[in-house]
Motif scaffolding. Structure first.
Motif, PDB file in Angstrom:
ATOM      1  N   ASP A  66       2.855  19.291  -5.089  1.00 28.25           N
ATOM      2  CA  ASP A  66       3.871  18.948  -4.083  1.00 28.25           C
ATOM      3  C   ASP A  66       3.403  17.780  -3.226  1.00 28.25           C
ATOM      4  N   SER A  67       2.133  17.763  -2.871  1.00 28.80           N
ATOM      5  CA  SER A  67       1.586  16.689  -2.041  1.00 28.80           C
ATOM      6  C   SER A  67       1.666  15.353  -2.769  1.00 28.80           C
ATOM      7  N   LYS A  68       1.350  15.392  -4.080  1.00 31.26           N
ATOM      8  CA  LYS A  68       1.414  14.147  -4.853  1.00 31.26           C
ATOM      9  C   LYS A  68       2.849  13.632  -4.946  1.00 31.26           C
ATOM     10  N   ILE A  69       3.771  14.580  -5.154  1.00 33.76           N
ATOM     11  CA  ILE A  69       5.191  14.186  -5.229  1.00 33.76           C
ATOM     12  C   ILE A  69       5.637  13.600  -3.897  1.00 33.76           C
ATOM     13  N   HIS A  70       5.254  14.231  -2.803  1.00 34.41           N
ATOM     14  CA  HIS A  70       5.616  13.763  -1.468  1.00 34.41           C
ATOM     15  C   HIS A  70       5.041  12.377  -1.212  1.00 34.41           C
ATOM     16  N   LEU A  71       3.777  12.172  -1.629  1.00 37.04           N
ATOM     17  CA  LEU A  71       3.129  10.877  -1.433  1.00 37.04           C
ATOM     18  C   LEU A  71       3.829   9.791  -2.254  1.00 37.04           C
ATOM     19  N   GLN A  72       4.249  10.162  -3.485  1.00 34.81           N
ATOM     20  CA  GLN A  72       4.944   9.201  -4.332  1.00 34.81           C
ATOM     21  C   GLN A  72       6.297   8.811  -3.712  1.00 34.81           C
ATOM     22  N   GLU A  73       6.985   9.794  -3.177  1.00 33.16           N
ATOM     23  CA  GLU A  73       8.265   9.527  -2.523  1.00 33.16           C
ATOM     24  C   GLU A  73       8.069   8.611  -1.316  1.00 33.16           C
ATOM     25  N   LEU A  74       6.999   8.853  -0.569  1.00 32.55           N
ATOM     26  CA  LEU A  74       6.702   8.034   0.605  1.00 32.55           C
ATOM     27  C   LEU A  74       6.396   6.597   0.190  1.00 32.55           C
ATOM     28  N   ASN A  75       5.632   6.444  -0.898  1.00 31.86           N
ATOM     29  CA  ASN A  75       5.327   5.108  -1.403  1.00 31.86           C
ATOM     30  C   ASN A  75       6.593   4.379  -1.840  1.00 31.86           C
ATOM     31  N   ASN A  76       7.520   5.102  -2.460  1.00 27.23           N
ATOM     32  CA  ASN A  76       8.780   4.502  -2.896  1.00 27.23           C
ATOM     33  C   ASN A  76       9.600   4.012  -1.695  1.00 27.23           C
ATOM     34  N   ILE A  77       9.593   4.822  -0.647  1.00 22.55           N
ATOM     35  CA  ILE A  77      10.330   4.434   0.566  1.00 22.55           C
ATOM     36  C   ILE A  77       9.716   3.184   1.174  1.00 22.55           C
ATOM     37  N   PHE A  78       8.398   3.166   1.300  1.00 19.33           N
ATOM     38  CA  PHE A  78       7.708   1.995   1.861  1.00 19.33           C
ATOM     39  C   PHE A  78       7.948   0.756   1.008  1.00 19.33           C
ATOM     40  N   ALA A  79       7.922   0.941  -0.313  1.00 20.55           N
ATOM     41  CA  ALA A  79       8.055  -0.194  -1.226  1.00 20.55           C
ATOM     42  C   ALA A  79       9.422  -0.864  -1.087  1.00 20.55           C
ATOM     43  N   GLN A  80      10.456  -0.072  -0.791  1.00 23.64           N
ATOM     44  CA  GLN A  80      11.816  -0.608  -0.729  1.00 23.64           C
ATOM     45  C   GLN A  80      12.288  -0.886   0.699  1.00 23.64           C
ATOM     46  N   ALA A  81      11.441  -0.660   1.658  1.00 20.87           N
ATOM     47  CA  ALA A  81      11.843  -0.845   3.065  1.00 20.87           C
ATOM     48  C   ALA A  81      12.145  -2.316   3.360  1.00 20.87           C
ATOM     49  N   PRO A  82      13.153  -2.615   4.223  1.00 23.36           N
ATOM     50  CA  PRO A  82      13.516  -4.002   4.555  1.00 23.36           C
ATOM     51  C   PRO A  82      12.626  -4.602   5.638  1.00 23.36           C
ATOM     52  N   VAL A  83      11.421  -4.088   5.751  1.00 24.59           N
ATOM     53  CA  VAL A  83      10.412  -4.628   6.662  1.00 24.59           C
ATOM     54  C   VAL A  83       9.116  -4.780   5.875  1.00 24.59           C
ATOM     55  N   THR A  84       8.210  -5.604   6.382  1.00 25.83           N
ATOM     56  CA  THR A  84       6.932  -5.768   5.685  1.00 25.83           C
ATOM     57  C   THR A  84       5.998  -4.637   6.093  1.00 25.83           C
ATOM     58  N   ILE A  85       5.385  -4.031   5.082  1.00 26.04           N
ATOM     59  CA  ILE A  85       4.459  -2.917   5.338  1.00 26.04           C
ATOM     60  C   ILE A  85       3.180  -3.159   4.546  1.00 26.04           C
ATOM     61  N   ARG A  86       2.068  -3.072   5.240  1.00 25.02           N
ATOM     62  CA  ARG A  86       0.753  -3.159   4.605  1.00 25.02           C
ATOM     63  C   ARG A  86      -0.146  -2.074   5.195  1.00 25.02           C
ATOM     64  N   ILE A  87      -1.045  -1.604   4.368  1.00 22.36           N
ATOM     65  CA  ILE A  87      -2.087  -0.683   4.838  1.00 22.36           C
ATOM     66  C   ILE A  87      -3.416  -1.296   4.448  1.00 22.36           C
ATOM     67  N   ILE A  88      -4.284  -1.466   5.429  1.00 19.23           N
ATOM     68  CA  ILE A  88      -5.600  -2.060   5.154  1.00 19.23           C
ATOM     69  C   ILE A  88      -6.700  -1.106   5.617  1.00 19.23           C
ATOM     70  N   ARG A  89      -7.801  -1.151   4.903  1.00 22.51           N
ATOM     71  CA  ARG A  89      -8.956  -0.321   5.252  1.00 22.51           C
ATOM     72  C   ARG A  89      -9.867  -1.079   6.208  1.00 22.51           C
ATOM     73  N   ALA A  90     -10.599  -0.334   6.988  1.00 18.26           N
ATOM     74  CA  ALA A  90     -11.521  -0.951   7.945  1.00 18.26           C
ATOM     75  C   ALA A  90     -12.623  -1.702   7.222  1.00 18.26           C
ATOM     76  N   GLU A  91     -13.046  -1.156   6.104  1.00 20.35           N
ATOM     77  CA  GLU A  91     -14.127  -1.784   5.348  1.00 20.35           C
ATOM     78  C   GLU A  91     -13.629  -3.055   4.652  1.00 20.35           C
ATOM     79  N   ASN A  92     -14.086  -4.210   5.146  1.00 20.66           N
ATOM     80  CA  ASN A  92     -13.772  -5.513   4.548  1.00 20.66           C
ATOM     81  C   ASN A  92     -12.274  -5.862   4.582  1.00 20.66           C
ATOM     82  N   TYR A  93     -11.528  -5.103   5.339  1.00 16.72           N
ATOM     83  CA  TYR A  93     -10.091  -5.378   5.491  1.00 16.72           C
ATOM     84  C   TYR A  93      -9.376  -5.372   4.135  1.00 16.72           C
TER      85      TYR A  93
END
Length: 362
Positions: A5-32
């Protein structure tokens, strides 16, 4: 919630972010490292998904000198979100830098122990709106610069109360006022305008949208406690907003006192001249051009021609009267020939005679 269920939820969240009409990025602290970037962001920056998994500032080194790295470092260090508005960013794409503007939030993503290991960067492209605002501000600046640097008298009055929004030095001097008149009603600053009927004219332009023009108009003002009368050419022009609604009235004027007084003197001289011709005991006329167009003829001349003023005015006389033949007959009137020659070479302004066929009659 199961792992599936968690994987499905995460996939759905990624799909929403991917199609959002705003720019979305996630960066890690290590080396950006860029962990996620949606399609809308990739389209704006002109990059492919290959940037995912690479350091942000390796892909976009130009962001370092524009303050972006400093903001990201601060959010990582403090754990406090950062909000930006109309933030300018120069992005290198298509072999050139392009200026964009963004509203954005840099939100820290914390682990269970409270440490910030990632940031989610969400931005809205507001370039079009900001460019419109900048152009509007530039247009307003040029408009005001034109007014304030103009030798003509210019002012912009707002609303029915005619609040003084803009007034250049030339018009302030003519009013005998200082810069403390701004945001005050013209009727309060110059109450004499109401007494002379100018307030009614301004309100009529404001309500109807029809400009008003005046030439050599006498205007009485009070300067240094003393009443002064000057003559002005001016226009009251309605001022409309982008929707076409009238918001105020623009005043453009120039002082023509010397010119008006000269015209008055010429008019008075002309009236005396006409009076002299009308009452002269000799037959006198004024002819213009090679065709001897009659500009003026006194009663004695009309009597000599056997015509009345209306016949001459309708040019009936020109079709059945040979002026050159009559010129020979008129020489017998002593002084007439001299009058004709003098009038044809006089310095009386021709335009003063173009106001109509003003024939002298009894």
């Amino acid at each position: 919630m199961t792992v599936l269920d968690s994987k499905i939820h995460l996939q759905e969240l990624n799909n929403i972010f991917a199609q959002a009409p705003v720019t979305i990025r996630i960066i890690r602290a290590e080396n950006y490292i860029v962990e996620f970037a949606n399609e809308y962001y990739l389209k704006i920056v002109g990059k492919s998904a290959d940037i995912i998994g690479k350091p942000l500032f390796e892909t976009f080194p130009e962001l370092i000198t524009q303050g972006i790295k400093s903001i990201i470092d601060t959010v990582f260090e403090t754990g406090i979100p950062y909000f930006g508005k109309d933030f300018p960013v120069d992005i290198f794409k298509n072999n050139a830098f392009e200026r964009y503007y963004f509203n954005f939030t840099y939100t820290p993503l914390k682990e269970t122990d409270g440490t910030t290991t990632k940031l989610m960067l969400v931005s809205t492209d507001v370039t079009e709106q900001v460019n419109y605002q900048l152009k509007s501000q530039e247009s307003k600046h040029l408009y005001q610069e034109l007014i304030y640097s103009s030798p003509s008298m210019m002012a912009v009055l707002k609303g029915e109360s005619m609040m003084i929004d803009i007034a250049n030095d030339a018009i302030l001097e003519s009013w005998g006022k200082g810069k403390d008149v701004f945001n005050k009603s013209l009727f309060e600053v110059l109450p004499e305008t109401i007494e002379q009927g100018f307030g009614e004219l301004l309100l009529n332009v404001f309500k109807t949208g029809v400009p008003f023009f005046a030439y050599e108009e006498a205007v009485e003002t009070v300067r240094n406690g003393k009443k002064e009368t000057g003559f002005y050419n001016f226009v009251y022009q309605p001022q409309r907003n982008v929707n076409g609604k009238i918001e105020g009235v623009a005043v453009i004027a120039s002082e023509v006192t010397n010119q008006a007084l000269l015209h008055q003197q010429i008019e008075e001289s002309e009236q005396r001249f006409r009076h002299l011709l009308k009452n002269a005991p000799l037959a006198i006329c004024v002819l213009r051009g090679a065709k001897f167009v009659v500009e003026l003829a006194n009663p004695k001349m009309l009597e000599l021609w056997g015509k009345n003023a209306e016949q001459v005015r309708l040019n009936i006389y020109t079709s059945n009267l040979n002026i050159r033949l009559y010129m020979k007959k008129m020489v017998q009137f002593r002084g007439l020939y001299l009058w004709l020659m003098m009038l044809r070479t006089s310095s009386i302004p021709e335009k003063r005679w173009k106001q109509g066929n003003n024939f002298i009659t009894n």
